[in-house]
Motif scaffolding. Structure first.
Motif, PDB file in Angstrom:
ATOM      1  N   ILE A 186       0.883  -1.295  -0.003  1.00 53.54           N
ATOM      2  CA  ILE A 186      -0.110  -0.070  -0.111  1.00 53.54           C
ATOM      3  C   ILE A 186       0.865   1.258   0.058  1.00 53.54           C
ATOM      4  O   ILE A 186       0.838   2.065  -1.109  1.00 53.54           O
ATOM      5  CB  ILE A 186      -1.146  -0.047   1.025  1.00 53.54           C
ATOM      6  N   ASN A 187       1.641   1.385   0.997  1.00 56.81           N
ATOM      7  CA  ASN A 187       2.307   2.632   1.235  1.00 56.81           C
ATOM      8  C   ASN A 187       3.872   2.409   1.327  1.00 56.81           C
ATOM      9  O   ASN A 187       4.560   3.593   1.999  1.00 56.81           O
ATOM     10  CB  ASN A 187       1.742   3.610   2.284  1.00 56.81           C
ATOM     11  N   HIS A 188       4.286   1.281   1.123  1.00 59.33           N
ATOM     12  CA  HIS A 188       5.898   1.078   1.438  1.00 59.33           C
ATOM     13  C   HIS A 188       6.757   1.855   0.267  1.00 59.33           C
ATOM     14  O   HIS A 188       7.918   2.256   0.972  1.00 59.33           O
ATOM     15  CB  HIS A 188       6.335  -0.337   0.824  1.00 59.33           C
ATOM     16  N   GLY A 189       6.261   2.254  -0.680  1.00 58.40           N
ATOM     17  CA  GLY A 189       6.948   3.346  -1.430  1.00 58.40           C
ATOM     18  C   GLY A 189       7.062   4.554  -0.766  1.00 58.40           C
ATOM     19  O   GLY A 189       7.987   5.458  -1.260  1.00 58.40           O
TER      20      GLY A 189
ATOM     21  N   ALA B 234      -4.075  -6.865   7.254  1.00 58.70           N
ATOM     22  CA  ALA B 234      -5.118  -7.890   6.765  1.00 58.70           C
ATOM     23  C   ALA B 234      -6.095  -7.096   5.551  1.00 58.70           C
ATOM     24  O   ALA B 234      -6.596  -7.328   4.775  1.00 58.70           O
ATOM     25  CB  ALA B 234      -5.626  -8.688   7.654  1.00 58.70           C
ATOM     26  N   ILE B 235      -6.778  -6.016   6.448  1.00 59.72           N
ATOM     27  CA  ILE B 235      -7.687  -5.214   5.820  1.00 59.72           C
ATOM     28  C   ILE B 235      -7.448  -4.112   4.950  1.00 59.72           C
ATOM     29  O   ILE B 235      -8.309  -3.746   3.894  1.00 59.72           O
ATOM     30  CB  ILE B 235      -8.828  -4.775   7.034  1.00 59.72           C
ATOM     31  N   THR B 236      -6.222  -3.572   4.947  1.00 59.89           N
ATOM     32  CA  THR B 236      -5.897  -2.456   4.257  1.00 59.89           C
ATOM     33  C   THR B 236      -5.873  -2.693   2.801  1.00 59.89           C
ATOM     34  O   THR B 236      -6.558  -1.907   1.979  1.00 59.89           O
ATOM     35  CB  THR B 236      -4.774  -1.487   4.678  1.00 59.89           C
TER      36      THR B 236
ATOM     37  N   VAL C 210      -3.134  -3.450 -12.655  1.00 58.21           N
ATOM     38  CA  VAL C 210      -2.581  -3.110 -11.373  1.00 58.21           C
ATOM     39  C   VAL C 210      -3.277  -1.761 -11.050  1.00 58.21           C
ATOM     40  O   VAL C 210      -3.509  -0.702 -11.836  1.00 58.21           O
ATOM     41  CB  VAL C 210      -0.995  -2.796 -11.407  1.00 58.21           C
ATOM     42  N   PRO C 211      -4.116  -1.706  -9.905  1.00 55.11           N
ATOM     43  CA  PRO C 211      -4.844  -0.485  -9.553  1.00 55.11           C
ATOM     44  C   PRO C 211      -3.887   0.614  -9.400  1.00 55.11           C
ATOM     45  O   PRO C 211      -2.695   0.424  -8.933  1.00 55.11           O
ATOM     46  CB  PRO C 211      -5.227  -0.758  -7.950  1.00 55.11           C
ATOM     47  N   ALA C 212      -4.423   1.838  -9.401  1.00 54.34           N
ATOM     48  CA  ALA C 212      -3.643   3.190  -9.438  1.00 54.34           C
ATOM     49  C   ALA C 212      -2.689   3.192  -8.126  1.00 54.34           C
ATOM     50  O   ALA C 212      -3.213   2.822  -6.974  1.00 54.34           O
ATOM     51  CB  ALA C 212      -4.390   4.181  -9.423  1.00 54.34           C
ATOM     52  N   GLY C 213      -1.644   3.466  -8.374  1.00 56.91           N
ATOM     53  CA  GLY C 213      -0.883   3.786  -7.337  1.00 56.91           C
ATOM     54  C   GLY C 213       0.047   2.402  -6.668  1.00 56.91           C
ATOM     55  O   GLY C 213       0.969   2.508  -5.690  1.00 56.91           O
ATOM     56  N   LEU C 214      -0.113   1.563  -7.428  1.00 51.75           N
ATOM     57  CA  LEU C 214       0.602  -0.029  -6.921  1.00 51.75           C
ATOM     58  C   LEU C 214       1.736  -0.268  -7.589  1.00 51.75           C
ATOM     59  O   LEU C 214       1.732   0.230  -8.847  1.00 51.75           O
ATOM     60  CB  LEU C 214      -0.542  -0.949  -7.016  1.00 51.75           C
ATOM     61  N   PRO C 215       2.826  -0.906  -7.152  1.00 56.15           N
ATOM     62  CA  PRO C 215       3.829  -1.306  -7.948  1.00 56.15           C
ATOM     63  C   PRO C 215       3.381  -2.275  -9.150  1.00 56.15           C
ATOM     64  O   PRO C 215       2.306  -2.984  -8.931  1.00 56.15           O
ATOM     65  CB  PRO C 215       4.805  -2.082  -7.157  1.00 56.15           C
ATOM     66  N   SER C 216       4.093  -2.435 -10.471  1.00 54.26           N
ATOM     67  CA  SER C 216       3.512  -3.156 -11.476  1.00 54.26           C
ATOM     68  C   SER C 216       4.236  -4.713 -10.987  1.00 54.26           C
ATOM     69  O   SER C 216       3.655  -5.517 -11.970  1.00 54.26           O
ATOM     70  CB  SER C 216       4.175  -2.745 -12.718  1.00 54.26           C
ATOM     71  N   ALA C 217       4.746  -5.156 -10.204  1.00 55.03           N
ATOM     72  CA  ALA C 217       5.297  -6.515  -9.969  1.00 55.03           C
ATOM     73  C   ALA C 217       5.555  -6.521  -8.362  1.00 55.03           C
ATOM     74  O   ALA C 217       5.945  -5.664  -7.863  1.00 55.03           O
ATOM     75  CB  ALA C 217       6.512  -6.838 -10.794  1.00 55.03           C
ATOM     76  N   ALA C 218       5.278  -7.788  -7.966  1.00 53.89           N
ATOM     77  CA  ALA C 218       5.603  -8.095  -6.547  1.00 53.89           C
ATOM     78  C   ALA C 218       6.385  -9.207  -6.540  1.00 53.89           C
ATOM     79  O   ALA C 218       6.493 -10.212  -7.018  1.00 53.89           O
ATOM     80  CB  ALA C 218       4.312  -8.328  -5.812  1.00 53.89           C
TER      81      ALA C 218
END
Length: 495
Positions: A273-276, A294-296, A485-493
């Motif tokens: 979520i906000n690790h960036g 879990a929920i965020t 990928v939802p907006a604001g998320l990295p393209s790979a994990a």
């Protein structure tokens, strides 16, 4: 039609043989090339024959068909010839990409798909980061298990020491025993020996220095060869910047991660979520709580698509060490009553803490918690009012897709089995698992049930934050499509 039992047994034996052939190939890629292989996020490292077969079987939940070993075995055989550099490879996705490409030559396809790491001979751009676990309780020991499992060729996060208060003459042996055996998560996967003379626990080749201390500021980690360490405080004794700063006054420590919600201006990080937002200037970071993790992610993707007007989060949470086994004095309301005999209504700050990772949900959520007499695995019930209506099938389909194809696929899982219960989720590496059959949707009113292993799943999230702070995520292939990928998320994990 009658099943031919002899043919079924013969097919099973052939599958076992192929899985046995895969094991040394997986190990060679891991130890010689720093390549982590997985099937839809399920790691294949150090797995048994049966575990490999189950991982291939699991793929049917995603691709509607079981992943054939006849496809993955040639993949592995080709991969070991390419002299790859460090990476995380999803065999199921590589196989799907190969079939979709129309290419007939597997070697040629892989050389193109993995061009940036071919002929890199195990090259790993990641630096090694020393890790110290300050505290060795439930979360500390699970972090140790995960770090040891990920040790590979020694790159990335390196567990170097644990810091505890000495509990008696047999302290070292007891600490090793608690790492070796766990009533919830089972035995340690490997061997553990104790070096009494040097006060070291040796686990699968990882030498863990045991340091006894009452004051984090007085420890000299450099005396043990530890430099610029990431100290993971899992004691919960200090929750603010002033208290946690004591770690930074010790020699050899450079950054601190708290495995609990922080107070004040400290960043509460939910990986995915906000690790960036973590910068080099953030010397102290917190990994929030198990429930917040879990929920965020689920709330994030729901808010992106449907918009959340307001909601209530009720957690049905396994008891923890903070509660009493039998009725006794406790400074908290109700927590003094026996955890093993009662459902205990208590407060949770998880709902409000979501806003620290997702500011757009500030003031929109309330929350409460019921502690129940189970030792692990909890559930969050999300009772939400949405801006845009949906149906059960639509929202389940969306969440299932997010669990498979988005930048949050390491955080969100999805299941629709009618038989699962809490113990089935012990050891889950995802932050939360949506129970699709329990979903209730009436236009703009949505109720979701999210399971989570509040110990192991949370520990996996903590390790992901550690990797982010240290900059040691392995590169993941194949890359996810940006459109998924939802907006604001990295393209790979990374796995």
């Amino acid at each position: 039609m009658t099943l031919n039992s002899d043919a079924a047994l013969e097919t099973w034996i052939q599958r076992e043989t192929m899985a046995e052939t895969m094991i040394p190939l997986i190990g060679r890629l891991y130890r010689e090339n720093n390549v982590i292989t997985n099937i839809h996020g399920r790691s294949l490292i150090n797995q048994s024959v049966i575990s490999l077969l189950k991982a291939h079987r699991f793929a049917r939940q995603i691709d509607d068909v079981e992943l054939p070993l006849e496809a993955t075995l040639p993949l592995l055989q080709a991969l070991v010839t390419l002299q790859l550099g460090a990476a995380s490879l999803d065999l199921a996705r590589l196989n799907a990409s190969f079939k979709a490409s129309g290419e007939e030559d597997l070697d040629a396809f892989l050389r193109t798909e993995l061009e940036s790491i071919v002929n890199r001979c195990g090259a790993d751009e990641r630096t090694s980061t020393d890790v110290v676990l300050y505290g060795f309780g439930r979360i500390g020991r699970l972090l140790a298990r995960i770090l040891i499992e990920h040790s590979g060729g020694g790159h990335g996060l390196r567990l170097r020491a644990i810091v505890v208060r000495k509990g008696g003459d047999a302290d070292l042996t007891k600490r090793a025993s608690l790492l070796r055996r766990d009533s919830v998560h089972g035995p340690f996967n490997g061997t553990i020996t104790v070096d009494e003379q040097n006060n070291v626990i040796l686990a699968n080749g990882t030498a863990i220095q045991v340091i006894y201390s009452e004051n984090p500021a007085t420890i000299d980690y450099t005396a043990y060869g530890i430099q610029d360490a990431l100290v993971v405080d899992n004691t919960g004794r200090w929750r603010d910047e002033e208290g946690l700063s004591a770690h930074l006054r010790s020699k050899g420590a450079s950054r601190v991660l708290l495995t609990a919600p922080g107070k004040g201006a400290l960043k509460n990080i939910v990986h995915g979520i906000n690790h960036g937002t973590i910068t080099d200037e953030d010397l102290i970071v917190t990994a929030a709580s198990c429930t917040t993790n879990a929920i965020t992610p689920v709330l994030k993707v729901l808010n992106d698509k449907y918009g959340i007007v307001h909601g209530h989060v009720e957690t049905v949470h396994s008891f923890t060490n903070d509660q009493n086994l039998t009725d006794n004095f406790h400074k908290g309301d109700r927590r003094g009553r026996s955890a093993a005999l009662n459902m205990v209504l208590t407060e949770t700050g998880a709902a409000k803490a979501v806003a620290k990772a997702l500011p757009e949900l500030e003031g929109k959520l309330s929350g409460n918690s019921i502690r129940v007499p189970t030792p692990n695995v909890s559930m969050a019930i999300l009772n939400l009012t949405l801006e845009h209506g949906t149906t059960k099938n639509e929202v389940n389909s969306y969440l299932r897709d997010m669990s498979l194809n988005s930048g949050l696929r390491k955080q969100i899982d999805f299941i629709d089995s009618p038989e699962v219960v809490s113990s089935d989720f012990v050891g889950s590496r995802r932050a939360g698992i949506v129970d699709g059959l329990a979903t209730i949707s009436t236009d703009k009113h949505l109720v979701l049930y999210v399971w989570y292993d509040n110990e192991f799943g949370y520990s996996c999230q903590v390790v992901r934050v550690m990797e982010e702070m240290a900059g040691v995520h392995p590169r993941a292939f194949p890359m996810l499509d940006e459109g998924s990928v939802p907006a604001g998320l990295p393209s790979a994990a990374a796995v």
